[in-house]
Design a protein around this motif. Structure first.
Motif, mmCIF file in Angstrom:
data_model
loop_
_atom_site.group_PDB
_atom_site.id
_atom_site.type_symbol
_atom_site.label_atom_id
_atom_site.label_comp_id
_atom_site.label_asym_id
_atom_site.label_seq_id
_atom_site.Cartn_x
_atom_site.Cartn_y
_atom_site.Cartn_z
ATOM 1 N N UNK A 99 0.833 -1.202 0.000
ATOM 2 C CA UNK A 99 0.000 0.000 0.000
ATOM 3 C C UNK A 99 0.868 1.253 0.000
ATOM 4 N N UNK A 100 1.881 1.267 0.830
ATOM 5 C CA UNK A 100 2.783 2.414 0.901
ATOM 6 C C UNK A 100 3.536 2.615 -0.392
ATOM 7 N N UNK A 101 3.923 1.527 -1.020
ATOM 8 C CA UNK A 101 4.660 1.607 -2.272
ATOM 9 C C UNK A 101 3.782 2.178 -3.381
ATOM 10 N N UNK A 102 2.556 1.718 -3.454
ATOM 11 C CA UNK A 102 1.629 2.243 -4.460
ATOM 12 C C UNK A 102 1.383 3.731 -4.216
ATOM 13 N N UNK A 103 1.180 4.104 -2.965
ATOM 14 C CA UNK A 103 0.986 5.517 -2.624
ATOM 15 C C UNK A 103 2.199 6.339 -3.038
ATOM 16 N N UNK A 104 3.373 5.832 -2.770
ATOM 17 C CA UNK A 104 4.602 6.551 -3.127
ATOM 18 C C UNK A 104 4.739 6.698 -4.637
ATOM 19 N N UNK A 105 4.426 5.659 -5.381
ATOM 20 C CA UNK A 105 4.537 5.723 -6.839
ATOM 21 C C UNK A 105 3.568 6.758 -7.400
ATOM 22 N N UNK A 106 2.330 6.763 -6.904
ATOM 23 C CA UNK A 106 1.357 7.757 -7.361
ATOM 24 C C UNK A 106 1.841 9.165 -7.037
ATOM 25 N N UNK B 5 4.943 10.154 -6.665
ATOM 26 C CA UNK B 5 6.070 10.464 -7.551
ATOM 27 C C UNK B 5 5.549 10.875 -8.926
ATOM 28 N N UNK B 6 4.543 10.175 -9.431
ATOM 29 C CA UNK B 6 3.959 10.550 -10.731
ATOM 30 C C UNK B 6 3.434 11.974 -10.684
ATOM 31 N N UNK B 7 2.679 12.292 -9.642
ATOM 32 C CA UNK B 7 2.071 13.622 -9.533
ATOM 33 C C UNK B 7 3.158 14.696 -9.410
ATOM 34 N N UNK B 8 4.150 14.452 -8.559
ATOM 35 C CA UNK B 8 5.213 15.440 -8.362
ATOM 36 C C UNK B 8 5.984 15.681 -9.654
ATOM 37 N N UNK C 128 5.393 11.778 -17.775
ATOM 38 C CA UNK C 128 5.876 11.092 -16.579
ATOM 39 C C UNK C 128 5.566 9.600 -16.646
ATOM 40 N N UNK C 129 4.344 9.263 -17.007
ATOM 41 C CA UNK C 129 3.953 7.850 -17.089
ATOM 42 C C UNK C 129 4.721 7.130 -18.187
ATOM 43 N N UNK D 87 16.057 12.484 -16.019
ATOM 44 C CA UNK D 87 17.029 11.544 -15.440
ATOM 45 C C UNK D 87 16.752 11.296 -13.960
ATOM 46 N N UNK D 88 16.384 12.354 -13.233
ATOM 47 C CA UNK D 88 16.031 12.182 -11.824
ATOM 48 C C UNK D 88 14.809 11.273 -11.685
ATOM 49 N N UNK D 89 13.831 11.485 -12.564
ATOM 50 C CA UNK D 89 12.658 10.618 -12.512
ATOM 51 C C UNK D 89 13.040 9.174 -12.807
ATOM 52 N N UNK D 90 13.884 8.951 -13.778
ATOM 53 C CA UNK D 90 14.316 7.593 -14.116
ATOM 54 C C UNK D 90 15.000 6.926 -12.924
#
Length: 121
Positions: free
Chosen positions: A18-25, A27-30, A59-60, A83-86
């Motif tokens: 759950x935390x990982x999914x929240x973090x990924x979402x 990161x996408x938004x940021x 981003x996606x 590159x930071x996103x990658x």
């Protein structure tokens, strides 16, 4: 709220996914907002990126390594941000793979323990 989710996921193994999914979402938004802000304040940094949806799309496609090419980083600042996103994406994918693997191993161990209790030899 994101910090709370991450702390809860680290403290409780059953909540790690759950935390990982929240973090990924998050990161996408940021990153989507960062790319949009970059496009607004320094035009020409990201070709084809004109709206917030374009930022999310870029981003996606970067995270999922699709990279259609219709939106791409053309300036140095945009390439640095990409590159930071990658880098973040690699860390998250590795974390996700580790969390899923650990979860599956726990489930297999628990199922094996239940089967042993039901069918003693």
């Amino acid at each position: 709220s994101v910090v709370i989710q991450v702390r809860l996921s680290l403290a409780d193994e059953s909540r790690r996914l759950d935390g990982l999914v929240t973090a990924i979402v998050c990161v996408w938004v940021v990153f989507a907002l960062a790319f949009y802000a970059l496009a607004v304040h320094q035009s020409g940094q990201a070709d084809g990126l004109d709206t917030k949806l374009d930022g999310l799309y870029f981003t996606a496609s970067t995270m999922l390594t699709i990279g259609y090419g219709d939106v791409h980083a053309s300036g140095q600042l945009a390439r640095t941000l990409a590159l930071l996103q990658m880098l973040f994406d690699v860390v998250f994918v590795a974390s996700a793979a580790g969390a899923v693997t650990a979860h599956l191993r726990r489930q297999a161990t628990q199922n094996q323990g239940r089967n042993t209790q039901r069918n003693p030899r």
